[in-house]
Design a protein around this motif. Sequence first.
Motif, PDB file in Angstrom:
ATOM      1  N   ASN A 108      42.397  64.036  41.663  1.00  0.00           N
ATOM      2  CA  ASN A 108      41.986  63.144  40.595  1.00  0.00           C
ATOM      3  C   ASN A 108      41.183  61.999  41.200  1.00  0.00           C
ATOM      4  OD1 ASN A 108      41.796  62.100  38.014  1.00  0.00           O
ATOM      5  ND2 ASN A 108      43.700  60.956  38.168  1.00  0.00           N
ATOM      6  N   ARG A 109      40.403  62.325  42.232  1.00  0.00           N
ATOM      7  CA  ARG A 109      39.710  61.280  42.972  1.00  0.00           C
ATOM      8  C   ARG A 109      38.572  60.662  42.165  1.00  0.00           C
ATOM      9  NH1 ARG A 109      39.044  63.372  49.134  1.00  0.00           N
ATOM     10  NH2 ARG A 109      37.918  65.051  48.109  1.00  0.00           N
ATOM     11  N   GLY A 110      38.151  61.303  41.106  1.00  0.00           N
ATOM     12  CA  GLY A 110      37.147  60.688  40.258  1.00  0.00           C
ATOM     13  C   GLY A 110      37.658  59.384  39.668  1.00  0.00           C
ATOM     14  N   ALA A 111      38.954  59.330  39.369  1.00  0.00           N
ATOM     15  CA  ALA A 111      39.553  58.101  38.839  1.00  0.00           C
ATOM     16  C   ALA A 111      39.506  56.997  39.876  1.00  0.00           C
ATOM     17  CB  ALA A 111      40.997  58.365  38.407  1.00  0.00           C
ATOM     18  N   LEU A 112      39.651  57.332  41.153  1.00  0.00           N
ATOM     19  CA  LEU A 112      39.599  56.332  42.218  1.00  0.00           C
ATOM     20  C   LEU A 112      38.222  55.683  42.284  1.00  0.00           C
ATOM     21  CD1 LEU A 112      40.775  54.878  44.660  1.00  0.00           C
ATOM     22  CD2 LEU A 112      40.162  56.861  46.052  1.00  0.00           C
ATOM     23  N   PHE A 113      37.174  56.496  42.198  1.00  0.00           N
ATOM     24  CA  PHE A 113      35.822  55.942  42.241  1.00  0.00           C
ATOM     25  C   PHE A 113      35.555  55.060  41.019  1.00  0.00           C
ATOM     26  CE2 PHE A 113      35.041  59.521  45.167  1.00  0.00           C
ATOM     27  CZ  PHE A 113      34.435  58.821  46.197  1.00  0.00           C
ATOM     28  N   THR A 114      35.996  55.504  39.855  1.00  0.00           N
ATOM     29  CA  THR A 114      35.812  54.710  38.649  1.00  0.00           C
ATOM     30  C   THR A 114      36.539  53.378  38.761  1.00  0.00           C
ATOM     31  OG1 THR A 114      35.647  56.720  37.330  1.00  0.00           O
ATOM     32  CG2 THR A 114      36.071  54.677  36.146  1.00  0.00           C
ATOM     33  N   ALA A 115      37.787  53.421  39.256  1.00  0.00           N
ATOM     34  CA  ALA A 115      38.571  52.190  39.401  1.00  0.00           C
ATOM     35  C   ALA A 115      37.907  51.229  40.384  1.00  0.00           C
ATOM     36  CB  ALA A 115      39.989  52.523  39.854  1.00  0.00           C
ATOM     37  N   LEU A 116      37.362  51.757  41.475  1.00  0.00           N
ATOM     38  CA  LEU A 116      36.688  50.898  42.453  1.00  0.00           C
ATOM     39  C   LEU A 116      35.482  50.195  41.845  1.00  0.00           C
ATOM     40  CD1 LEU A 116      36.796  53.096  45.696  1.00  0.00           C
ATOM     41  CD2 LEU A 116      37.872  50.871  45.368  1.00  0.00           C
ATOM     42  N   VAL A 117      34.675  50.947  41.107  1.00  0.00           N
ATOM     43  CA  VAL A 117      33.486  50.362  40.480  1.00  0.00           C
ATOM     44  C   VAL A 117      33.880  49.287  39.475  1.00  0.00           C
ATOM     45  CG1 VAL A 117      31.529  50.835  38.962  1.00  0.00           C
ATOM     46  CG2 VAL A 117      32.039  52.398  40.841  1.00  0.00           C
ATOM     47  N   VAL A 118      34.839  49.603  38.613  1.00  0.00           N
ATOM     48  CA  VAL A 118      35.226  48.679  37.546  1.00  0.00           C
ATOM     49  C   VAL A 118      35.890  47.432  38.113  1.00  0.00           C
ATOM     50  CG1 VAL A 118      36.719  48.387  35.534  1.00  0.00           C
ATOM     51  CG2 VAL A 118      35.401  50.481  35.814  1.00  0.00           C
ATOM     52  N   ILE A 119      36.832  47.613  39.054  1.00  0.00           N
ATOM     53  CA  ILE A 119      37.538  46.454  39.617  1.00  0.00           C
ATOM     54  C   ILE A 119      36.575  45.566  40.392  1.00  0.00           C
ATOM     55  CG2 ILE A 119      39.286  45.766  41.314  1.00  0.00           C
ATOM     56  CD1 ILE A 119      40.938  48.171  40.429  1.00  0.00           C
ATOM     57  N   TYR A 120      35.668  46.183  41.160  1.00  0.00           N
ATOM     58  CA  TYR A 120      34.710  45.372  41.909  1.00  0.00           C
ATOM     59  C   TYR A 120      33.808  44.586  40.957  1.00  0.00           C
ATOM     60  CZ  TYR A 120      31.263  43.945  45.364  1.00  0.00           C
ATOM     61  OH  TYR A 120      30.444  43.190  46.160  1.00  0.00           O
ATOM     62  N   ALA A 121      33.393  45.224  39.870  1.00  0.00           N
ATOM     63  CA  ALA A 121      32.524  44.538  38.908  1.00  0.00           C
ATOM     64  C   ALA A 121      33.251  43.368  38.251  1.00  0.00           C
ATOM     65  CB  ALA A 121      32.035  45.529  37.852  1.00  0.00           C
ATOM     66  N   LEU A 122      34.506  43.575  37.858  1.00  0.00           N
ATOM     67  CA  LEU A 122      35.243  42.537  37.141  1.00  0.00           C
ATOM     68  C   LEU A 122      35.682  41.389  38.032  1.00  0.00           C
ATOM     69  CD1 LEU A 122      37.479  44.709  34.760  1.00  0.00           C
ATOM     70  CD2 LEU A 122      35.385  43.462  34.208  1.00  0.00           C
ATOM     71  N   THR A 123      35.744  41.595  39.351  1.00  0.00           N
ATOM     72  CA  THR A 123      36.206  40.538  40.256  1.00  0.00           C
ATOM     73  C   THR A 123      35.056  39.763  40.882  1.00  0.00           C
ATOM     74  OG1 THR A 123      36.365  42.177  42.047  1.00  0.00           O
ATOM     75  CG2 THR A 123      38.384  41.692  40.817  1.00  0.00           C
ATOM     76  N   SER A 124      33.820  40.026  40.467  1.00  0.00           N
ATOM     77  CA  SER A 124      32.692  39.309  41.063  1.00  0.00           C
ATOM     78  C   SER A 124      32.761  37.817  40.767  1.00  0.00           C
ATOM     79  CB  SER A 124      31.371  39.886  40.564  1.00  0.00           C
ATOM     80  OG  SER A 124      31.271  39.771  39.153  1.00  0.00           O
ATOM     81  N   GLY A 125      33.407  37.439  39.670  1.00  0.00           N
ATOM     82  CA  GLY A 125      33.580  36.020  39.373  1.00  0.00           C
ATOM     83  C   GLY A 125      34.404  35.308  40.430  1.00  0.00           C
ATOM     84  N   ILE A 126      35.361  36.033  41.021  1.00  0.00           N
ATOM     85  CA  ILE A 126      36.181  35.452  42.093  1.00  0.00           C
ATOM     86  C   ILE A 126      35.311  35.126  43.298  1.00  0.00           C
ATOM     87  CG2 ILE A 126      38.062  35.939  43.701  1.00  0.00           C
ATOM     88  CD1 ILE A 126      39.325  37.672  41.516  1.00  0.00           C
ATOM     89  N   ALA A 127      34.387  36.048  43.624  1.00  0.00           N
ATOM     90  CA  ALA A 127      33.480  35.799  44.750  1.00  0.00           C
ATOM     91  C   ALA A 127      32.614  34.571  44.478  1.00  0.00           C
ATOM     92  CB  ALA A 127      32.596  37.019  44.990  1.00  0.00           C
ATOM     93  N   GLY A 128      32.065  34.469  43.261  1.00  0.00           N
ATOM     94  CA  GLY A 128      31.216  33.334  42.924  1.00  0.00           C
ATOM     95  C   GLY A 128      31.971  32.017  42.978  1.00  0.00           C
ATOM     96  N   TYR A 129      33.180  32.000  42.427  1.00  0.00           N
ATOM     97  CA  TYR A 129      33.964  30.760  42.413  1.00  0.00           C
ATOM     98  C   TYR A 129      34.359  30.334  43.825  1.00  0.00           C
ATOM     99  CZ  TYR A 129      37.686  27.431  41.471  1.00  0.00           C
ATOM    100  OH  TYR A 129      38.451  26.292  41.456  1.00  0.00           O
ATOM    101  N   THR A 130      34.877  31.285  44.613  1.00  0.00           N
ATOM    102  CA  THR A 130      35.326  30.950  45.970  1.00  0.00           C
ATOM    103  C   THR A 130      34.178  30.445  46.832  1.00  0.00           C
ATOM    104  OG1 THR A 130      37.023  32.685  45.803  1.00  0.00           O
ATOM    105  CG2 THR A 130      36.515  31.845  48.002  1.00  0.00           C
ATOM    106  N   ALA A 131      33.058  31.174  46.815  1.00  0.00           N
ATOM    107  CA  ALA A 131      31.925  30.789  47.658  1.00  0.00           C
ATOM    108  C   ALA A 131      31.344  29.444  47.229  1.00  0.00           C
ATOM    109  CB  ALA A 131      30.849  31.873  47.605  1.00  0.00           C
ATOM    110  N   SER A 132      31.130  29.254  45.938  1.00  0.00           N
ATOM    111  CA  SER A 132      30.497  28.026  45.454  1.00  0.00           C
ATOM    112  C   SER A 132      31.388  26.811  45.674  1.00  0.00           C
ATOM    113  CB  SER A 132      30.158  28.174  43.969  1.00  0.00           C
ATOM    114  OG  SER A 132      29.453  27.068  43.507  1.00  0.00           O
ATOM    115  N   SER A 133      32.673  26.939  45.381  1.00  0.00           N
ATOM    116  CA  SER A 133      33.572  25.793  45.541  1.00  0.00           C
ATOM    117  C   SER A 133      33.725  25.411  47.009  1.00  0.00           C
ATOM    118  CB  SER A 133      34.950  26.096  44.932  1.00  0.00           C
ATOM    119  OG  SER A 133      35.563  27.188  45.595  1.00  0.00           O
ATOM    120  N   PHE A 134      33.843  26.392  47.883  1.00  0.00           N
ATOM    121  CA  PHE A 134      33.995  26.084  49.307  1.00  0.00           C
ATOM    122  C   PHE A 134      32.695  25.529  49.873  1.00  0.00           C
ATOM    123  CE2 PHE A 134      34.959  26.743  53.785  1.00  0.00           C
ATOM    124  CZ  PHE A 134      36.302  26.427  53.819  1.00  0.00           C
TER     125      PHE A 134
END
Length: 587
Positions: A319-345
């Motif tokens: 069921n590795r197709g689900a793993l790839f989908t989860a990676l894409v979706v989670i990475y996309a949804l967590t990009s705000g964390i990268a922006g906040y951490t980098a900008s604030s620091f």
Amino acid sequence: MKIPTTLLLFIGALIFSGAGNVRSDASDHRYKEGDSVPLYANKVGPFHNPETYRYFDLPFCVPGVKDKKEALGEVLNGDRLVSAPYKLSFRDEKDSETYCKKKLSREEVEQFRRAVEKDYYFQMYYDDLPIWGFIGKVDKESKADPSEFKYFLYKHIQFEILYNKDRVIEINARMDPHSLVDLTEDKEVDAEFMYTVKWKETETSFEKRMDKYAMSSSLPHHLEIHWFSIINSCVTVLLLTGFLATILMRVLKNDFMYAQDEEAADDQEETGWKYIHGDVFRFPKYKSLFAASLGSGTQLFTTIFIFMLSLVGVFYPYNRGALFTALVVIYALTSGIAGYTASSFYCQLEGKNWVRNLLLTGGLFCGPLFLTFCFLNTVAIAYSATAALPFGTIVVIVLIWTLVTSPLLVLGGIAGKNSKAEFQAPCRTTKYPREIPPLPWYRSAIPQMAMAGFLPFSAIYIELYYIFASVWGHRIYTIYSILFIVFIILLIVTAFITVALTYFQLAAEDHEWWWSFLCGGSTGLFIYAYCLYYYYARSDMSGFMQTSFFFGYMACICYGFFLMLGTVGFRAALLFVRHIYRSIKCE
């Protein structure tokens, strides 16, 4: 509110569409006698090379092939499902039924012979259950000269299907060793392709039908190796913890006593790490790159959510197709964390151009990944491999990046800039930096990185083989609980060793400790070095396409580990440095 709602629906559709690797047309998997059960031919490829091609790229009979609509995860996984030529209706037995007669031309004989020579196998899915088999065999018996080898194509496949009431439980495919087509000579040959279907009843329940695929990685001798890996890692953690405890209790104890005794502090000359308290919190060079690295590393660290999904059984075998989908979706949804951490620091480090920093954060990991993908996808297209992503899939990924990743990155960056957080430094920084005394060669960056990366790598290297054999081979990996434990140990060892090396650096009166980030991330370089060992010593992979895919995508993965573990190491070192300087008298 319309735009966020649309985005949420879009992401939700992707998650649910990729939740399963291969879905049958009958969603409830219940059939009556004589009902058609979905059978899809997926791909073919050399057994020792994970490169795969479409099933009908080989000159099999093509009776009315129909492509199956696939989810995002299936396409990323290289699945290209089409309707198979066999008719396996529920509980309908067949004996040596011919489904195709074909005269193979000299070119088709040569194509099949090359495939048999490379040990080509096929993969199909029947009611979501995987089926494998070799397409032919090479007769090497009592023949030393390869020119004397004989090549044969299997033309009769025998299916044995187990069922429980109205559900399919298991399917096995066996090739008839006595029904062969001789491919040795370059000449036209007649081939009659047949198949046999036998049905047997079983007591195994439908809920346990995937267990047999998971059991291969849970065999006693495999579990012993996994637990040995865990014990080895735990011993490493205990030794390192004891080592650090010795430093903190025996070395720092006297330093803290000095700081608490004001009279002694006035009479005693400052030495070591106390001597540089006015420089230790001087902001690092390349602060924009540093903040962007922290932001990207923090985002990659949040993908630990993948472990949570695996522990609850989302990623069952095949069921590795689900793993790839989860990676894409989670990475996309967590990009705000990268922006906040980098900008604030970055703003805490008194950076001025936060927009450029945000652009650097967005491209620091995605940029190299995109360039690597462009090159490797071009190679896959040239080889007509299933790893080549269709144009439509590329458009979907670009839309996710444009409509989800980028907006969230910008929103996170704006929130980080407006947070108005100040850097918490226990000691004031002097106006002019203190000169760093000459240091021995082993205090330079590369030897320090080598020392920092070795211990964390030694804690995980045993488990790495099984992960590589699953990703780049045919081994099944399902012991996610052990993998999670090893990952936690990796984080702990990385944090501890970075703290230890930071202390030694400060004790040598070297106040440029900020880029201890490199020491924390150096484990990623060791993992990439292990890639060289695995490819040339532990696998049978070969060819330009497979070599470029293996080293290209592993470089991206190791780079991701470099950013993530570098962030973990720096955060641990920052806590340690703040703690020890908060405990002394700083004027």
